[in-house]
Enzyme design. Sequence first.
Site, PDB file in Angstrom:
ATOM      1  N   SER A 149       5.207 -34.279 -21.329  1.00 60.70           N
ATOM      2  CA  SER A 149       4.519 -33.872 -20.084  1.00 60.70           C
ATOM      3  C   SER A 149       5.653 -33.177 -19.071  1.00 60.70           C
ATOM      4  O   SER A 149       6.991 -33.457 -19.119  1.00 60.70           O
ATOM      5  CB  SER A 149       4.268 -35.039 -19.236  1.00 60.70           C
TER       6      SER A 149
ATOM      7  N   LYS B  49       1.042 -41.274 -23.070  1.00 61.48           N
ATOM      8  CA  LYS B  49       0.958 -39.964 -22.741  1.00 61.48           C
ATOM      9  C   LYS B  49      -0.527 -39.715 -22.334  1.00 61.48           C
ATOM     10  O   LYS B  49      -0.779 -39.125 -21.140  1.00 61.48           O
ATOM     11  CB  LYS B  49       1.229 -38.767 -23.578  1.00 61.48           C
TER      12      LYS B  49
ATOM     13  N   GLU C 189      -2.626 -38.931 -13.792  1.00 62.33           N
ATOM     14  CA  GLU C 189      -2.542 -37.766 -13.166  1.00 62.33           C
ATOM     15  C   GLU C 189      -3.971 -37.318 -12.611  1.00 62.33           C
ATOM     16  O   GLU C 189      -4.019 -36.684 -11.562  1.00 62.33           O
ATOM     17  CB  GLU C 189      -1.852 -36.691 -14.360  1.00 62.33           C
TER      18      GLU C 189
ATOM     19  N   HIS D 268      -0.786 -41.609 -19.083  1.00 67.10           N
ATOM     20  CA  HIS D 268       0.108 -40.553 -18.025  1.00 67.10           C
ATOM     21  C   HIS D 268      -0.842 -39.649 -17.531  1.00 67.10           C
ATOM     22  O   HIS D 268      -1.243 -39.465 -16.274  1.00 67.10           O
ATOM     23  CB  HIS D 268       1.208 -40.264 -18.753  1.00 67.10           C
ATOM     24  N   ASN D 269      -1.613 -39.090 -18.384  1.00 70.66           N
ATOM     25  CA  ASN D 269      -2.722 -37.904 -18.089  1.00 70.66           C
ATOM     26  C   ASN D 269      -3.892 -38.555 -17.246  1.00 70.66           C
ATOM     27  O   ASN D 269      -4.315 -37.820 -16.132  1.00 70.66           O
ATOM     28  CB  ASN D 269      -3.153 -37.177 -19.260  1.00 70.66           C
TER      29      ASN D 269
END
Length: 485
Positions: A136, A190, A197, A193-194
Amino acid sequence: MPEPSGAQAPSQIAVVGLATMGQNLARNLGSRGFRVSVYNRTRARTDQMIAEHGREGAIKPAYSPQELVGQVARPRPILLMVKAGEAVDETIGHLLPALYPGDVLIDGGNSHFTDTVRRAGMVEARGIRYLGTGISGGEEGALRGPSIMPGGPADAYHLVEPILTRISAQVEGQPCCTYIGPGSAGHYVKMVHNGIEYADLQLIAEAYDLMRHALGLEAAQLAETFAGWNAGDLESYLIEITARVLAHTDRSSGQPLVDVILDQAEQKGTGKWASQSALDLGIPVTAITEAVFARFVSALKDDRTEAARVLPGPVVAAGEAEDAGTLVEDVRLALYASKIVAYAQGFEQMLAASAAFDWHLDLGAIARIWRGGCIIRARFLDRITQAYLAQPGLKNLLLAPYFRQAMARSQDAWRRVLRRSVERGVPAPAFSSALAYYDAYRRERLPANLIQGLRDYFGAHGYRRTDRDGSFHTRWAQDGEEVAT
Ligand code: 2AM
């Protein structure tokens, strides 16, 4: 540590796929003294990269998978930066015949974690090691130092650890790269994480909308507000760039650019995947999911335009006294509280996935490698790391002392903001679902008792009691008697 480069020395790593992320990672590797070979399906892109950036380090072009593989010292680390989806399978298919047992394929794209499980199984059957790796940081992060989340066999990670930790972002002398766990743990983390986000972006957008449309502040004023917020608890990359986006004037119309950008948010799927997996695991990640839904609603531009003409909203009393200063501070506190909920939910999802897939995720270490390089980098992540260091078995971040106090400090403001949003008809789905989650999570008793009663009435599904062990059914519509089941 990188070895001294020489014209004939074999490359230490290969990068396959030279769109912006791949090029920038290859340049990052080259600029830090690693010898890197690069290959792209379409030759022109390789030539362009070598022409523009070939002198930034020991970057060597290859024009076939065989040539590429021949340039790299064994066991070969090969970083795939091709488009997520079928391109990954096709690229693996082309490389595989040229690889030897022990070589390491690193998929650095946003692959779905179940694809990573399948691909790892397929290549590992041939002795090739597979690292599903979340990266990222966008284009800038790839070039200067991203946050890197590698998952797969630990021995494969240790082989590439000196390279990955060198090219990652560094915060306070620590790399934003750590071994996440076996299997598809890296891509899973990940994905979350997104998802976080998505929630962060939605919460920022709601804060902006409330101040813009419930308080009537202009983009330029809001740019200053966000810049001010970036000096406090909310300090983060996303708040910083919000101030910059709001301050930008459109060259063609002379208006704030944000006022002329079409209000339809696009997506590539990782937020949706995070929500889907949370549903499978039975974890209420309401903030991420509301953020995904909000993008879906934004996409219905034509429908909304039509509905705006016919569906009534609240009648707002003219001349109502506003105390913009207090409300702006309330919105800041509501944003912080909602953000804490979004992170608490995302970390709870990772905890559940860790247990379900036997990954032994170190949640504190994950927060630590998100402090730099990645899109959600923020001061606040230090607090999460500290919370897990203090209580390694922490179930939910909301229970950690710092976050408990933050909620206590913010909740009155949070409720005032939502009152205002409801009165004015300005939607704040992520703010309000985060508050609903908070209020539900802190309730010892929820109305699920009635749901169980109803389910037992129409479907004889049974219920348990608060005062006795066992499972029961009541013959609601017959004689009203309760029977043990
Ligand atoms: P290209 O330049 O040949 O299109 C992002 O799209 C990157 O993924 C590009 O480097 C692109 O290569 C690569 N890519 C997309 N589909 C691919 C495929 N099926 N096989 C190999 N590379 C692919």
